[in-house]
Design a protein around this motif. Structure first.
Motif, PDB file in Angstrom:
ATOM      1  N   HIS A  87       0.834  -1.213   0.000  1.00  0.00           N
ATOM      2  CA  HIS A  87       0.000   0.000   0.000  1.00  0.00           C
ATOM      3  C   HIS A  87       0.866   1.259   0.000  1.00  0.00           C
ATOM      4  O   HIS A  87       0.647   2.190  -0.769  1.00  0.00           O
ATOM      5  CB  HIS A  87      -0.907  -0.042   1.237  1.00  0.00           C
ATOM      6  N   HIS A 142      -3.212   9.535   1.264  1.00  0.00           N
ATOM      7  CA  HIS A 142      -2.398   8.493   1.896  1.00  0.00           C
ATOM      8  C   HIS A 142      -1.407   9.073   2.901  1.00  0.00           C
ATOM      9  O   HIS A 142      -1.148   8.460   3.933  1.00  0.00           O
ATOM     10  CB  HIS A 142      -1.693   7.649   0.828  1.00  0.00           C
ATOM     11  N   TRP A 193     -13.100   6.898   0.136  1.00  0.00           N
ATOM     12  CA  TRP A 193     -12.681   7.194   1.507  1.00  0.00           C
ATOM     13  C   TRP A 193     -13.866   7.661   2.345  1.00  0.00           C
ATOM     14  O   TRP A 193     -14.761   8.341   1.832  1.00  0.00           O
ATOM     15  CB  TRP A 193     -11.649   8.331   1.502  1.00  0.00           C
ATOM     16  N   ASP A 226      -9.358   4.706   4.255  1.00  0.00           N
ATOM     17  CA  ASP A 226      -9.228   4.201   2.891  1.00  0.00           C
ATOM     18  C   ASP A 226     -10.062   2.930   2.765  1.00  0.00           C
ATOM     19  O   ASP A 226      -9.779   1.932   3.433  1.00  0.00           O
ATOM     20  CB  ASP A 226      -7.733   3.899   2.648  1.00  0.00           C
ATOM     21  N   HIS A 230      -7.518  -2.354  -2.110  1.00  0.00           N
ATOM     22  CA  HIS A 230      -6.072  -2.551  -1.911  1.00  0.00           C
ATOM     23  C   HIS A 230      -5.657  -2.276  -0.460  1.00  0.00           C
ATOM     24  O   HIS A 230      -4.597  -2.692  -0.029  1.00  0.00           O
ATOM     25  CB  HIS A 230      -5.237  -1.703  -2.895  1.00  0.00           C
TER      26      HIS A 230
HETATM   27 MN   MN3 Z   1      -5.007   3.364  -0.636  1.00  0.00          MN
END
Ligand code: MN3
Length: 265
Positions: A87, A142, A193, A226, A230
């Motif tokens: 990630h 992120h 998100w 998130d 993934h």
């Molecule tokens: Mn992500």
């Protein structure tokens, strides 16, 4: 331009007028992200793991992958080591690399802090707008994500702090906030998100699609979850609810509170 930011999922009302009227929100975590040219030390990344391909992926542009503030396995068992490695080292790096690529032909934009680019996103010309929205948003989201988590986090924010006070006032208290946020994260369809974000001192819960940042609508992001696959698929597969429940245990509430206080400044 695309304004599909907020599929609000909760009972929380997001007034579009509020978005448009928004003026001086300040992003609290800007300091963590660094401004172009003053990036973080990306050498930490991958080096520990001896992965050469991460070096190759180093961006040439102004934006840099910030190092994780803890080791890849520090958030176990909530978030597993391999997910963190991929990630952060692959997905986040790709947002940085693609953002830099998109800015290559735009030196004036490349010189701007990421927060400003995202806030002014709507004014950008088409192709670069999409890149900033997706990759700039991805980089920013992120960077906030890693720094809002810590080993042995969780619990609740300071019951006497201003954040809880705002939650009481706007959202019916911390427990109710947690329910509404969990619901937003759980029910968001597809990639995106869930957010706790501030505007004019008020706190709001909503979800955004893809990598859209609350900054694009003049909200200050305080805490983002998130819910792209993934972020959790390796460990949790389709069990997003389990991922969300485990994620609450590593939230760094002191950091979230700091961001809120900064948004008031
Ligand atoms: Mn992500």
């Amino acid at each position: 331009m695309t304004m599909d930011l907020t599929r609000k999922s909760s009972g929380e009302k997001l007034d579009r007028r509020t978005f448009l009227a928004a003026g001086g929100s300040v992003l609290a975590a800007g300091v963590l992200l660094g401004s172009p040219g003053g990036g973080a030390d990306e050498k930490n990344d991958g080096k520990k793991d001896g992965k050469k391909e991460e070096k190759k992926a180093d961006p040439t542009g102004p934006h840099k992958l910030p190092p994780l503030p803890y080791s890849h396995d520090a958030l176990e068992p909530s978030i597993d080591k391999m997910t963190m490695e991929i990630h952060h080292g692959k997905h986040h790096q790709a947002y940085v690399t693609n953002l830099n690529k998109a800015l290559e032909a735009h030196p004036a934009l490349a010189a701007k802090p990421l927060e400003d680019l995202l806030r002014e996103c709507r004014k950008l010309p088409g192709a670069v707008l999409t890149a900033v929205q997706n990759h700039g948003g991805g980089h920013h989201n992120h960077s906030l994500f890693w720094t809002s988590l810590k080993p042995n986090g969780g619990g609740e924010p300071d019951s006497k702090g201003k954040l809880v006070e705002a939650m009481r006032h706007e959202l019916g208290g911390f427990k109710r906030f947690q329910e509404v946020f969990t619901d937003a994260a759980l029910k968001h369809f597809g990639s995106g998100w869930a957010w706790l974000a501030a505007h004019d001192g008020k706190v709001h819960v909503f979800a955004t699609g893809n990598q859209d940042s609350p900054l694009m609508q003049n909200f200050s992001p305080l805490l983002g979850l998130d819910v792209w696959e993934h972020a959790y698929y390796l460990k949790y597969q389709n069990r997003r609810a389990d991922y969300i429940a485990a994620w609450w245990k590593v939230v760094d509430w002191e950091e979230v509170e700091r961001r809120y206080l900064k948004s008031l400044a």
